[in-house]
Design an enzyme around this catalytic site. Structure first.
Site, PDB file in Angstrom:
ATOM      1  N   TYR A   1      -8.286   3.510 -16.116  1.00  0.00           N
ATOM      2  CA  TYR A   1      -7.893   4.192 -17.356  1.00  0.00           C
ATOM      3  C   TYR A   1      -7.466   3.201 -18.433  1.00  0.00           C
ATOM      4  CZ  TYR A   1      -8.199   8.876 -15.283  1.00  0.00           C
ATOM      5  OH  TYR A   1      -8.639  10.047 -14.717  1.00  0.00           O
TER       6      TYR A   1
ATOM      7  N   SER B   1      -2.291   4.859 -14.612  1.00  0.00           N
ATOM      8  CA  SER B   1      -3.190   4.624 -15.756  1.00  0.00           C
ATOM      9  C   SER B   1      -3.558   3.168 -16.009  1.00  0.00           C
ATOM     10  CB  SER B   1      -2.638   5.238 -17.062  1.00  0.00           C
ATOM     11  OG  SER B   1      -2.827   6.624 -17.068  1.00  0.00           O
ATOM     12  N   THR B   2      -3.114   2.236 -15.174  1.00  0.00           N
ATOM     13  CA  THR B   2      -3.376   0.819 -15.456  1.00  0.00           C
ATOM     14  C   THR B   2      -4.662   0.300 -14.828  1.00  0.00           C
ATOM     15  OG1 THR B   2      -2.040   0.086 -13.575  1.00  0.00           O
ATOM     16  CG2 THR B   2      -0.927   0.304 -15.711  1.00  0.00           C
ATOM     17  N   GLY B   3      -5.334   1.120 -14.054  1.00  0.00           N
ATOM     18  CA  GLY B   3      -6.600   0.706 -13.448  1.00  0.00           C
ATOM     19  C   GLY B   3      -7.763   1.034 -14.375  1.00  0.00           C
TER      20      GLY B   3
ATOM     21  N   GLY C   1      -9.624   3.734  -6.770  1.00  0.00           N
ATOM     22  CA  GLY C   1      -8.264   3.194  -6.812  1.00  0.00           C
ATOM     23  C   GLY C   1      -7.304   3.881  -5.868  1.00  0.00           C
ATOM     24  N   VAL C   2      -6.080   4.070  -6.342  1.00  0.00           N
ATOM     25  CA  VAL C   2      -5.033   4.671  -5.516  1.00  0.00           C
ATOM     26  C   VAL C   2      -5.386   6.109  -5.150  1.00  0.00           C
ATOM     27  CG1 VAL C   2      -3.513   5.494  -7.391  1.00  0.00           C
ATOM     28  CG2 VAL C   2      -2.528   4.831  -5.213  1.00  0.00           C
ATOM     29  N   ASP C   3      -6.067   6.823  -6.033  1.00  0.00           N
ATOM     30  CA  ASP C   3      -6.472   8.202  -5.765  1.00  0.00           C
ATOM     31  C   ASP C   3      -7.372   8.267  -4.536  1.00  0.00           C
ATOM     32  OD1 ASP C   3      -6.841  10.957  -6.129  1.00  0.00           O
ATOM     33  OD2 ASP C   3      -8.305  10.709  -7.730  1.00  0.00           O
TER      34      ASP C   3
ATOM     35  N   ASP D   1       0.840  -1.189   0.000  1.00  0.00           N
ATOM     36  CA  ASP D   1       0.000   0.000   0.000  1.00  0.00           C
ATOM     37  C   ASP D   1       0.878   1.243   0.000  1.00  0.00           C
ATOM     38  OD1 ASP D   1      -1.730   2.100   0.626  1.00  0.00           O
ATOM     39  OD2 ASP D   1      -2.716   1.037   2.268  1.00  0.00           O
ATOM     40  N   ILE D   2       0.805   2.043  -1.036  1.00  0.00           N
ATOM     41  CA  ILE D   2       1.640   3.237  -1.167  1.00  0.00           C
ATOM     42  C   ILE D   2       1.389   4.240  -0.040  1.00  0.00           C
ATOM     43  CG2 ILE D   2       0.077   4.559  -2.669  1.00  0.00           C
ATOM     44  CD1 ILE D   2       2.639   5.312  -4.322  1.00  0.00           C
TER      45      ILE D   2
END
Length: 170
Positions: free
Chosen positions: A124, A120-122, A31-33, A9-10
């Protein structure tokens, strides 16, 4: 500049800056955002709202800096990756710009350690391998002055294995 890999987890990393795969509104999302906004608390949203009031959001490929709020990092660098359109809409250059501009912002604020998610891999839809290749190439080409380490943070095993393989062959 050292490149390393971390699975997890970032939002838990104690680094100078974590990069957020944001949307152009800067108001949080999935997502991460969403994870960064939730873990960092209202200070991040407030700082993003101030940026929106000043410049109206963040264009694709660009990057802006905010406080990290309650995160263990010092800063969050928000960048907006491209939506995959089959590779016909300059997606690779826009994605590379995300990494270059994020590292430039990190240099401007004196960061030594920067952690990136898989931009961008989620939702997007950017193909994972192609995105990893663009990410690694952009980071390797960046003429770092203050940044000493870039950490690619993969939440899932598939991305982690992909980055691990790419880092070993290059």
């Amino acid at each position: 500049m050292r490149i390393s890999l971390h699975r997890g987890d970032i939002t838990t990393l104690k680094v100078d800056a974590i990069v957020n795969a944001a949307n152009s509104s800067l108001l949080g999302g999935g997502g991460v955002d969403g994870a960064i906004h939730r873990a960092g608390g209202p200070e991040i949203l407030k700082a993003c709202q101030e940026i929106r009031a000043r410049q109206g959001g963040c264009p694709t490929g660009e990057a802006v800096v905010t406080t990290a709020g309650q995160l263990p990092a010092k800063y969050v660098i928000h960048t907006v990756g491209p939506v995959w359109a089959g590779g016909t809409a300059d997606e690779a250059e826009l994605l590379a710009s995300c990494y270059r501009n994020s590292l430039q912002r990190a240099e401007e604020i004196g960061c030594r350690t920067v952690a990136f998610p898989n931009i961008s891999t989620g939702v997007y839809g950017y193909p994972r391998r192609a995105a990893a290749e663009v990410a690694l190439a952009a980071v390797r080409k960046f003429p770092a002055r203050t940044v000493e380490e870039v950490i690619f943070v993969c939440f899932d095993g598939e991305n982690y294995s992909l980055y691990d393989r790419l880092l070993k062959v290059s």
